[in-house]
Design an enzyme around this catalytic site. Structure first.
Site, PDB file in Angstrom:
ATOM      1  N   ARG A   1       0.847  -1.203   0.000  1.00  0.00           N
ATOM      2  CA  ARG A   1       0.000   0.000   0.000  1.00  0.00           C
ATOM      3  C   ARG A   1       0.877   1.245   0.000  1.00  0.00           C
ATOM      4  NH1 ARG A   1      -5.433  -1.445   3.368  1.00  0.00           N
ATOM      5  NH2 ARG A   1      -6.657  -0.970   1.534  1.00  0.00           N
TER       6      ARG A   1
ATOM      7  N   GLN B   1      -1.181   2.578  -5.727  1.00  0.00           N
ATOM      8  CA  GLN B   1      -2.588   2.876  -5.390  1.00  0.00           C
ATOM      9  C   GLN B   1      -3.563   2.400  -6.455  1.00  0.00           C
ATOM     10  OE1 GLN B   1      -3.127   6.994  -4.378  1.00  0.00           O
ATOM     11  NE2 GLN B   1      -2.567   6.644  -2.251  1.00  0.00           N
TER      12      GLN B   1
ATOM     13  N   ASP C   1      -4.542  -1.232  -5.986  1.00  0.00           N
ATOM     14  CA  ASP C   1      -4.950  -1.609  -4.628  1.00  0.00           C
ATOM     15  C   ASP C   1      -6.392  -2.125  -4.627  1.00  0.00           C
ATOM     16  OD1 ASP C   1      -5.596  -1.773  -1.967  1.00  0.00           O
ATOM     17  OD2 ASP C   1      -4.905   0.238  -1.439  1.00  0.00           O
TER      18      ASP C   1
ATOM     19  N   SER D   1      -8.555  -1.706  -1.393  1.00  0.00           N
ATOM     20  CA  SER D   1      -9.234  -0.410  -1.273  1.00  0.00           C
ATOM     21  C   SER D   1     -10.422  -0.320  -2.214  1.00  0.00           C
ATOM     22  CB  SER D   1      -8.270   0.741  -1.586  1.00  0.00           C
ATOM     23  OG  SER D   1      -7.362   0.898  -0.528  1.00  0.00           O
TER      24      SER D   1
ATOM     25  N   TYR E   1      -1.949   0.722   9.749  1.00  0.00           N
ATOM     26  CA  TYR E   1      -3.072  -0.106  10.202  1.00  0.00           C
ATOM     27  C   TYR E   1      -3.246   0.000  11.714  1.00  0.00           C
ATOM     28  CZ  TYR E   1      -3.234  -2.424   5.670  1.00  0.00           C
ATOM     29  OH  TYR E   1      -3.369  -2.701   4.340  1.00  0.00           O
TER      30      TYR E   1
HETATM   31  P1  NAD Z   1      -8.832  -2.296   7.651  1.00  0.00           P
HETATM   32  O1  NAD Z   1      -9.852  -2.862   6.741  1.00  0.00           O
HETATM   33  O2  NAD Z   1      -7.655  -3.130   8.052  1.00  0.00           O
HETATM   34  O3  NAD Z   1      -9.573  -1.815   9.000  1.00  0.00           O
HETATM   35  C1  NAD Z   1     -10.701  -1.006   8.959  1.00  0.00           C
HETATM   36  C2  NAD Z   1     -10.602   0.029  10.075  1.00  0.00           C
HETATM   37  O4  NAD Z   1     -10.896  -0.577  11.325  1.00  0.00           O
HETATM   38  C3  NAD Z   1      -9.243   0.697  10.218  1.00  0.00           C
HETATM   39  O5  NAD Z   1      -9.377   2.097  10.012  1.00  0.00           O
HETATM   40  C4  NAD Z   1      -8.848   0.371  11.648  1.00  0.00           C
HETATM   41  O6  NAD Z   1      -8.102   1.412  12.266  1.00  0.00           O
HETATM   42  C5  NAD Z   1     -10.189   0.169  12.302  1.00  0.00           C
HETATM   43  N1  NAD Z   1     -10.177  -0.544  13.586  1.00  0.00           N
HETATM   44  C6  NAD Z   1      -9.430  -1.612  13.966  1.00  0.00           C
HETATM   45  N2  NAD Z   1      -9.702  -1.959  15.238  1.00  0.00           N
HETATM   46  C7  NAD Z   1     -10.639  -1.096  15.677  1.00  0.00           C
HETATM   47  C8  NAD Z   1     -11.336  -0.939  16.908  1.00  0.00           C
HETATM   48  N3  NAD Z   1     -11.069  -1.731  17.942  1.00  0.00           N
HETATM   49  N4  NAD Z   1     -12.242   0.049  17.024  1.00  0.00           N
HETATM   50  C9  NAD Z   1     -12.486   0.893  15.982  1.00  0.00           C
HETATM   51  N5  NAD Z   1     -11.871   0.790  14.796  1.00  0.00           N
HETATM   52  C10 NAD Z   1     -10.955  -0.196  14.634  1.00  0.00           C
HETATM   53  O7  NAD Z   1      -8.270  -0.920   7.129  1.00  0.00           O
HETATM   54  P2  NAD Z   1      -8.218  -0.315   5.664  1.00  0.00           P
HETATM   55  O8  NAD Z   1      -9.526   0.255   5.325  1.00  0.00           O
HETATM   56  O9  NAD Z   1      -7.647  -1.338   4.762  1.00  0.00           O
HETATM   57  O10 NAD Z   1      -7.176   0.884   5.833  1.00  0.00           O
HETATM   58  C11 NAD Z   1      -6.469   1.133   7.000  1.00  0.00           C
HETATM   59  C12 NAD Z   1      -5.509   2.287   6.804  1.00  0.00           C
HETATM   60  O11 NAD Z   1      -4.710   2.141   5.645  1.00  0.00           O
HETATM   61  C13 NAD Z   1      -6.173   3.627   6.649  1.00  0.00           C
HETATM   62  O12 NAD Z   1      -5.359   4.558   7.298  1.00  0.00           O
HETATM   63  C14 NAD Z   1      -6.121   3.893   5.188  1.00  0.00           C
HETATM   64  O13 NAD Z   1      -6.208   5.252   4.888  1.00  0.00           O
HETATM   65  C15 NAD Z   1      -4.766   3.326   4.881  1.00  0.00           C
HETATM   66  N6  NAD Z   1      -4.660   3.001   3.459  1.00  0.00           N
HETATM   67  C16 NAD Z   1      -3.566   3.449   2.776  1.00  0.00           C
HETATM   68  C17 NAD Z   1      -3.454   3.177   1.426  1.00  0.00           C
HETATM   69  C18 NAD Z   1      -2.285   3.655   0.627  1.00  0.00           C
HETATM   70  O14 NAD Z   1      -1.469   4.351   1.124  1.00  0.00           O
HETATM   71  N7  NAD Z   1      -2.193   3.260  -0.614  1.00  0.00           N
HETATM   72  C19 NAD Z   1      -4.426   2.444   0.779  1.00  0.00           C
HETATM   73  C20 NAD Z   1      -5.513   2.000   1.516  1.00  0.00           C
HETATM   74  C21 NAD Z   1      -5.614   2.279   2.861  1.00  0.00           C
END
Ligand code: NAD
Length: 375
Positions: A119, A124, A127, A130, A224
């Site tokens: 990621r 991107q 991905d 996402s 994460y």
């Molecule tokens: P994910 O599907 O792993 O998790 C979903 C969400 O659940 C996350 O935001 C996590 O913080 C939250 N979570 C975990 N435990 C929790 C709890 N106990 N209570 C409340 N919330 C909780 O996450 P995701 O959607 O794949 O993305 C996570 C991070 O990665 C985000 O910051 C996102 O912006 C980032 N991201 C970056 C890129 C990139 O740079 N290319 C791409 C996608 C996502």
């Protein structure tokens, strides 16, 4: 070189790995595109549309292909039909698919897993986690709006004012933020909580109120979340209880990579919601954020309807396939040089998502798990 698109066989999987609009991208790179008959039918895409786009539709795509595209990993009998050196590009949840990884290694297949694409900004456009989370988040908000037997938006009418629905979203990653944005567009008042410190600003940027709890944030590696201790989980549940009791709809999307989903909401918390409330648990397939939710089923807890997610991106197979296909085509483009599929393993995107190649398991954690499982 030939690139094949197979028909998905897993029950509940309605997506397809390539859409007709993107056939031209692959033929432009120099590939002959073979599409298995009926590959797109569950996503309402007819064979003729692929033909019109320049693909060959046929029943036997596996034996003659250099690269095979799918959404779900191929089953063992299909892997057995691949020639040695064939590449596969699909989702491949390695930790839950050790036997398949062993079969891909033994068949000398070069297997790439879409969920392992790093990621980083350069990746991107590849991905798929996402892109599919975006579809899932949107769908969760729409399901909540559809199941709730009241308005989402504020209505001021001659017959009086109808207040907007109160929606709470737990977990504000890609899916959660999209659920927030969608619920806001439908006019609901949205509050959201996530354990990551950066999430509060992202929640506010979507027009929702960030729920601030007197708890430490939980950042893990790569942006994460980290897993909660049982003590923190209990305190989080206590502090969230009044917010959930006041919500008309609760949407949960929390996940921690490589772990079962955190249990954020107990049955007792759901029972405190008003009769007619709705819960949508996107994490139901991976253990559930809500006690009592069942993947693929709608159950009642107290007076609340609890919708357990299953195959959510497949519930919108057209757009989900389109976005997934674009991710796959971008990855294949990165691995194509002078009209030939020639992955450069010095590229961190390529090496990052390669699971097996040349009879070896290249993904370190999977190799350790597999060797542990064998010995
Ligand atoms: P994910 O599907 O792993 O998790 C979903 C969400 O659940 C996350 O935001 C996590 O913080 C939250 N979570 C975990 N435990 C929790 C709890 N106990 N209570 C409340 N919330 C909780 O996450 P995701 O959607 O794949 O993305 C996570 C991070 O990665 C985000 O910051 C996102 O912006 C980032 N991201 C970056 C890129 C990139 O740079 N290319 C791409 C996608 C996502």
């Amino acid at each position: 070189m030939k690139i094949a698109v197979v028909r998905e066989t897993r029950p509940g999987e309605h997506r397809v790995a390539l859409v007709p609009d993107l056939v031209g991208k692959l033929t432009g790179l120099g590939y002959e595109v073979l599409v298995e008959s009926d590959a797109g039918s569950a996503a309402d895409i007819a064979d003729d549309t692929y033909r019109d786009a320049g693909a060959t539709v046929t029943d036997d795509v596996l034996a003659q292909s250099d690269v095979v595209l799918s959404v779900q990993p191929l089953e063992p009998d299909r892997i057995a039909r691949l020639s040695s050196g064939t590449a596969t590009v699909s989702f491949l949840p390695t930790a839950q698919s050790l036997e398949l990884v062993g079969a891909l290694r033994d068949a000398q297949v070069t297997a790439f897993a879409m969920e392992l694409v790093p990621r980083i900004s350069r990746a991107q456009s590849m991905d798929a986690l996402s892109s599919q989370a975006l579809v899932a988040g949107y769908r969760c908000a729409v399901v909540a709006a559809e199941r709730l037997r009241r308005f989402f938006p504020l209505n001021m009418t001659a017959a009086g004012t109808v207040p907007p629905a109160q929606v709470v979203v737990l977990g504000a990653g890609v899916a959660g933020l999209q659920a927030i944005a969608t619920a806001r567009r439908l006019g609901a008042v949205v509050k959201a909580y996530d354990v990551r410190a950066a999430a509060a600003e992202e929640i506010r940027s979507m027009g929702a109120q960030a729920i601030e709890l007197e708890l430490e944030t939980l950042e893990g590696t790569g942006g994460y979340a980290r897993e909660m201790t049982e003590d923190r989980a209990a305190r989080q549940r206590d502090l969230l209880t009044p917010y959930i009791a006041a919500a008309d709809a609760l949407i949960t999307t929390a996940a921690v990579p490589g772990r079962t989903a955190p249990m954020l909401v107990t049955r007792a918390m759901v029972e405190q919601m008003r009769p007619g409330s709705v819960v949508v648990d996107l994490a139901a397939e991976t253990g559930g954020n809500v006690e009592g939710s069942v993947a693929g089923e709608v159950v009642t807890v107290g007076g609340t309807t609890v919708w357990g997610a299953a195959d959510v991106p497949s519930q919108m197979p057209g757009p989900a396939s389109r976005l997934y296909a674009q991710n796959v085509v971008n990855l294949v483009t990165l691995m194509t040089h002078d009209g030939a599929f020639a992955p450069d393993f010095d590229d961190e995107i390529v090496s990052g998502c390669c699971v097996t190649a040349a009879g070896e398991v290249r993904h370190g954690p999977t190799r350790e798990q597999l060797e542990g499982a064998v010995s």
